[in-house]
Write a protein that holds these residues in place. Structure first.
Motif, PDB file in Angstrom:
ATOM      1  N   GLY A 161      65.090   8.252  20.651  1.00  6.02           N
ATOM      2  CA  GLY A 161      64.352   7.102  20.138  1.00  6.02           C
ATOM      3  C   GLY A 161      65.254   5.881  20.077  1.00  6.02           C
ATOM      4  N   GLY A 163      61.481   4.835  17.892  1.00 10.45           N
ATOM      5  CA  GLY A 163      60.130   4.471  18.272  1.00 10.45           C
ATOM      6  C   GLY A 163      59.805   3.038  17.875  1.00 10.45           C
ATOM      7  N   LEU A 178      61.105   8.671  15.632  1.00  4.51           N
ATOM      8  CA  LEU A 178      60.070   9.295  16.443  1.00  4.51           C
ATOM      9  C   LEU A 178      59.268  10.277  15.605  1.00  4.51           C
ATOM     10  CD1 LEU A 178      62.042  10.110  19.729  1.00  4.51           C
ATOM     11  CD2 LEU A 178      60.541   8.159  19.296  1.00  4.51           C
TER      12      LEU A 178
END
Length: 417
Positions: A161, A163, A178
């Motif tokens: 990640g 995210g 994530l």
């Protein structure tokens, strides 16, 4: 699509540093143990402000370790014992402070001390370090954090990640951890052999839809599961993967570039320009051989005479044959043959007709929409069943076996005996 017990026999240390994303770590432990892993949780003092060690102990089935002074270890060296017993250390969440400690080699708590003590010599993969950042978007974007992340990766850690999306503070951007299912997929991928490292794969998957009128069309029962599993397996093996997908309702495998199309002609027009830029082309899609010659402008209605409408069909372009016939740079081509009978006979005939080195045959009616399958690999002189025992296996496991076979064929092609 995930294979069962992907992490069977793996011993993982899951480290939690301070951050609201600790709530996701509880679900991550559940998914890791469900996948067969033995999980030992290590928590910092800050992490315990967000989720209790009791919760993590209940989910992992093992006492949580929170201090380098934990006297339960016979030699009082938890930082050594934990790193030597682990197949990997995963830090999720990894706060900005935690990453800074790793970058600077600081060791003022058990988690950072354990990471510093883990086997790290160049090329030593006994205990890889996987870190999942979790912080505010401004903290993530700060030059100090970016320097620290770059240093940690240069030192051999793998970044999972981060995210992008809503954050607990109310802001939106990069930096959130994530989701547990995404982390599980990345952790599983970390253990897969990188047989296709440096390679590029172009894969087609799913059915096509050939419109008759604005609401009806010709299609088939392909779910796309095999092609999507193959895209995931290739990415796990280190390849850069582009997936051209017909109309299916499947999540895109992590790290895979996806292009959605609808008809055979759209798939053809997407694949042909891309093919020369890829090392391997795998035509998994069940492309319609025929389409209506003309498209009705409006929905074809019943006329009360109980007479079915008729329409002329015309042949769709042959995507696999077109790629195989490319001049100059062209990929290693792998075709799929979904048959209803005489699998070997039809697969070998398709191999010759398309002019390609490998066909993967299966019985369409026995696999469309299912999570398991059996494959028959057919080349110019041999045939091989997958799985080897002649039974069936889940499609992700089959995809991994197929990826291993393709990698071996590529190796043989570049280094003939």
């Amino acid at each position: 699509m995930s294979a069962l017990l992907d992490l069977q026999g793996k011993r993982l240390v899951l480290g939690l540093s301070g951050g609201i994303a600790c709530y996701k770590s509880a679900e991550l432990v559940r998914l890791l143990t469900k996948a067969g892993a033995e999980v030992q949780v290590v928590m910092t003092e800050a992490a315990a402000e967000f989720i209790t060690p009791v919760t993590m102990q209940a989910l992992s089935g093992r006492p949580v370790v929170t201090s380098q002074w934990d006297a339960r270890e016979p030699n009082n060296m938890a930082h050594i014992n934990l790193s030597r017993e682990a197949d990997a250390i995963v830090i999720a969440p990894a706060s900005a402070d935690c990453i800074a400690k790793l970058a600077q080699g600081r060791a003022d708590d058990l988690l950072s001390l354990m990471c510093l003590a883990r086997p790290w010599t160049a090329g030593d993969q006994r205990c890889p370090l996987l870190i999942a950042p979790a912080m505010n978007r401004e903290m993530w974007a700060h030059p100090a954090t970016q320097r620290n992340v770059a240093q940690v990766v240069a030192d051999g850690a793998q970044l999972l990640g981060p995210g992008h999306g809503d954050q607990a503070c109310g802001e939106v951007g990069d930096g959130r951890m994530l989701e547990p299912a995404e982390l599980l997929e990345d952790i599983v991928a970390a253990f897969q052999p990188k047989r296709l490292a440096g390679k590029t794969l172009l894969i087609t998957a799913g059915p096509t839809f050939e419109a008759i009128d604005p609401v009806r069309g010709i299609t088939n029962l392909s779910s796309g599961k095999m092609g999507f599993a193959l895209a995931r397996a290739a990415r796990e093996a280190g390849a850069q993967v582009t997936l051209v997908a017909g109309p299916v309702s499947l999540p895109t495998p992590r790290g895979v570039q996806r292009i959605d199309v609808r008809s055979a002609r759209q798939m053809h027009d997407t694949v042909l320009p891309l093919a020369p830029r890829h090392d391997v082309f795998v035509a998994t899609a069940a492309v319609a051989d025929w389409r209506p010659a003309t498209l009705a402008e409006h929905k074809i209605k019943k006329d009360g005479k109980k007479q079915a409408p008729t329409f002329e069909l015309t042949e769709n372009p042959d995507i696999l044959a077109a790629v195989a016939a490319l001049r100059g740079a062209k990929p290693y081509c792998v075709g799929f043959a979904a048959e209803s009978e005489n699998l070997l006979e039809h697969a070998r005939a398709k191999l010759k007709r398309k002019g390609i080195p490998l066909i993967v045959g299966n019985l369409g009616p026995a696999t469309f929409g299912r999570d398991d399958n059996a494959l028959l690999l057919v080349d110019a002189t041999t045939q091989q069943a997958l799985p080897a025992d002649g039974g069936t296996a889940d499609k992700l496991s089959l995809a991994r076996l197929l990826v291993a076979d393709i990698a071996a064929r590529l190796q043989a092609a570049h280094h003939p005996a």
